[in-house]
Design a protein around this motif. Sequence first.
Motif, short mmCIF file in Angstrom:
data_model
loop_
_atom_site.label_atom_id
_atom_site.label_comp_id
_atom_site.label_asym_id
_atom_site.label_seq_id
_atom_site.Cartn_x
_atom_site.Cartn_y
_atom_site.Cartn_z
N GLU A 275 37.84 -76.42 -99.48
CA GLU A 275 37.65 -76.93 -100.84
C GLU A 275 37.38 -78.43 -100.86
O GLU A 275 36.75 -78.93 -101.79
CB GLU A 275 38.89 -76.61 -101.69
CG GLU A 275 39.16 -75.13 -101.88
CD GLU A 275 38.01 -74.41 -102.57
OE1 GLU A 275 37.23 -75.08 -103.28
OE2 GLU A 275 37.89 -73.19 -102.38
N LEU A 276 37.85 -79.18 -99.84
CA LEU A 276 37.56 -80.60 -99.79
C LEU A 276 36.06 -80.87 -99.65
O LEU A 276 35.59 -81.96 -100.00
CB LEU A 276 38.31 -81.25 -98.62
CG LEU A 276 39.81 -81.48 -98.81
CD1 LEU A 276 40.44 -81.97 -97.52
CD2 LEU A 276 40.09 -82.46 -99.95
N ASP A 281 37.86 -84.74 -105.43
CA ASP A 281 39.24 -85.16 -105.58
C ASP A 281 40.15 -84.22 -104.80
O ASP A 281 40.10 -83.00 -104.96
CB ASP A 281 39.63 -85.16 -107.05
CG ASP A 281 41.02 -85.76 -107.25
OD1 ASP A 281 41.09 -86.97 -107.47
OD2 ASP A 281 42.00 -85.00 -107.17
N ARG A 282 41.00 -84.80 -103.95
CA ARG A 282 41.84 -83.98 -103.10
C ARG A 282 42.88 -83.20 -103.89
O ARG A 282 43.30 -82.12 -103.48
CB ARG A 282 42.52 -84.83 -102.04
CG ARG A 282 43.47 -85.90 -102.56
CD ARG A 282 44.02 -86.74 -101.41
NE ARG A 282 45.03 -87.69 -101.83
CZ ARG A 282 44.81 -88.90 -102.27
NH1 ARG A 282 43.54 -89.32 -102.38
NH2 ARG A 282 45.81 -89.71 -102.61
N PRO A 342 51.64 -78.84 -99.63
CA PRO A 342 50.57 -79.38 -100.48
C PRO A 342 50.83 -80.81 -100.93
O PRO A 342 49.91 -81.63 -100.97
CB PRO A 342 50.55 -78.41 -101.67
CG PRO A 342 51.09 -77.14 -101.13
CD PRO A 342 52.12 -77.54 -100.13
N ALA A 343 52.09 -81.11 -101.27
CA ALA A 343 52.40 -82.48 -101.68
C ALA A 343 52.15 -83.47 -100.55
O ALA A 343 51.58 -84.55 -100.76
CB ALA A 343 53.85 -82.56 -102.15
N GLY A 349 46.08 -87.62 -97.79
CA GLY A 349 44.64 -87.71 -97.98
C GLY A 349 43.84 -87.11 -96.83
O GLY A 349 44.38 -86.51 -95.89
N ARG A 350 42.53 -87.34 -96.90
CA ARG A 350 41.62 -86.72 -95.94
C ARG A 350 41.77 -87.29 -94.54
O ARG A 350 41.38 -86.64 -93.57
CB ARG A 350 40.16 -86.91 -96.41
CG ARG A 350 39.84 -86.26 -97.74
CD ARG A 350 38.45 -86.64 -98.20
NE ARG A 350 38.23 -86.24 -99.58
CZ ARG A 350 37.53 -85.17 -99.94
NH1 ARG A 350 36.96 -84.42 -99.04
NH2 ARG A 350 37.38 -84.87 -101.22
#
Length: 807
Positions: A275-276, A281-282, A342-343, A349-350
């Motif tokens: 999805e990235l 937006d992450r 997920p948090a 970040g990427r």
Amino acid sequence: MAQTQNANDSPQPSRPTDWPGRIAGWPCGRRGKYLVLAFWIVAVAVAGPLAGKFSSIQKNDASSYLPASAESTKVLALQSRFLTRNFNPAVVIYTRRGGLRAADLAKAAADARAFASLPQVSGRVAGPVLSPAGKAAEVIVGANLSYNSDIPGFIDHLRARASNGDPGLAVYLAGPAATAADQVTIFKGIDSTLLYATVGVVVVLLLITYRSPLLWLLPITTAGVSLVIAEAVIYLLASRTGLIVNGQTAGILVVLVLGASTDYALLLVARYREELRHLPDRHDAMAVALRRAGPAIIASSGTVIAGMLCLLLADSANISGLGPVAAIGIALGLIAMVTLLPALLVLTGRWMFWPQKPRYGTPQPGTGGFWARTGRAMSRRPRIVWIATTLALVAAALGLIGFRFGPLTLAQSFVGTPSSVTGERVLARYFPAGSGEPAVIIGNAPAAARLRAAVASTAGISSLSPPRISAGLVYQQATLSSPPDSPAARATVRALRAHVHAVPGADAKVGGTTAINLDVAHYAARDRNLIIPVVLAVVFVILGLLLRALVAPLLLVATVVLSFAAALGLSSLVFEHLFGFTAADTSVPLFVFVFLVALGIDYNIFLMTRVREETRLAMAGQTAPGWLAGLTGQRRLEATEQGAHRLEATEQGALIGLAATGGVITSAGLVLAGTFATLATLPLVVLTEIGFTVALGVLLDTLVVRSILVTSLTLDLGRWMWWPGKLARRTPRAPGHPVPARKVGRRGTAAGLWRRASGHTALPDRGHPRSRGSGQPSASALAARLAPARGRPGRLGRERADHTASR
């Protein structure tokens, strides 16, 4: 014509209105991620001290393996009227090459007096007793030692005292206390050796999978957090409810939580990475990943939890205790992986994916990978593939022929030869083999004489102690002429029980070490015959509800059972010819079955939910030709577009599902197999057998059953996999196109499952997202991606609409 919206004027993405979408977006929200992280930090701070007490609740005595209704358990409760409940005798054996001397006997007598003065013994010492040939002497030390006391220290003290003196005098220790000391030492190593080995395996496999020096830290940290909290919760439950937890259960908990949690992390991270590439937006990318991957992960973990809770039906205390322990571990692992992970991912970040960061706008990896090529190869002759695979698995299951499953002797229970096993062999060489571990007979005192006669008339009894009467009961000990863990001793105990049960008015019961082993084997076999059908039924119901079909669940359950049989057969050959194991413990088939069915069905759920999703999209005409070109070959794709023939929707779904999930499921299977294989680091045969067989079964299920057998069955059956659900209906033909008179040649098609149909409207391939006319998706597009799949456009359909708008 639709106007292309400027990226700078695009409204900020809005959250969906459906409740699953809102829930999916909360842990990774711009504020929610901080709340989630704070919650887990507080939870670990509270749970840490409780988790540190986890080992204190473990029980490894006989009562932790047997139900209260077992005859030997009742004897343990009754003999507390005559002996302390934690009575664990040790046998000290003195030998000298050429025979004992008078000084040796004097030393043994002095040692016996010293042993009697120990606070754990309080005078309960018998001997020294000289062997019939005069070559050995034994001293029986009756000690009050629970499994939570320092049994190894007590045994070391006895050995040090007895060995102090003439070096030509050899000293050995045997009996229940010596055996317990070896077991306690091994189980204490579970908390350190097994944990470090499991973490090491997971870290290495994550490094290989992610090819990133940083990303592995987040899944392993999350899995560690879930393990700490699971141990704390189980500690509270066991200390307040009497839940049975032993060393075996503790070891399985570590492997299960770390392995299953990492599996869920692999699946979520794979979808997040995908999805990235589609969303800038992450936070939005993680919300979509949770919305799409979450249901499959929750369904899979729910299946495992339901399977583990079936163990509550067991009579054996160690098996029934494992059920809630494993369920709690899996549930907390799931919660941590869909909230904390997920948090952490959106917080970092990427750059955590470095050096292969998934950048927005970069194309998704193509469809020409290994699993795409495998699907294309199977699609030519799927029926031959699944028949050949089934025959190979059946042949592997034939390895079970001739291999014994049953109670293990003491020597067979350990990998290697601990000191207690050596002591038992020396004891059996010079004395009646059952010395130190007699059978215990308790009955009503008025029938004492008749009970004594019944015991004395039983073949295999070497000697009988004087009766002791207390509170209306009579207590006797019978020394067996066979080793207490041998088949001959178990036969003697069966005959002894038959004789004393026949004494009228005695209400007699037989216990002791041999009786305990006999009851453990009996209840393990009973639990296996009850729980296996129940687990199969529960898994079938869950699959039926998830896939909305009957045929697919039946086939999936059948394939997992076949995988279980093949894994057990191959493992039996390895045990016998490579490891040198002559038998497997009675409990091994049940444990292996529950783990393989509950965990193995996970991968089928991950695959088949994706196949169902892609089948539904294909029926709606939303499958992009770029996928099919990579999966079926360009020539067949061109023939499809020209209307000569086309893949059935289910076949398209099977090929795309295998290509899309093959890599991540294989990685997950390798991680789970690796974690279970770490059980072989412990010198207990039963844990080695369980760990190796489950690891082999997971690999078979991942690489053979799920990827080859299930996929080829789906390709061969086509839409009938979904019978009687809606997807079993024929794919509607597009109006306005003629139906060819006959199919094109069978050669080169997917086993003849190309269906006569109208032409295929060409769809744009997945390309560079920015080529769709906007650098950022609109709010409605993001909401559509987060919305439930049912009744809403699929991703490929939305891409077609975006492509049309950009033109």
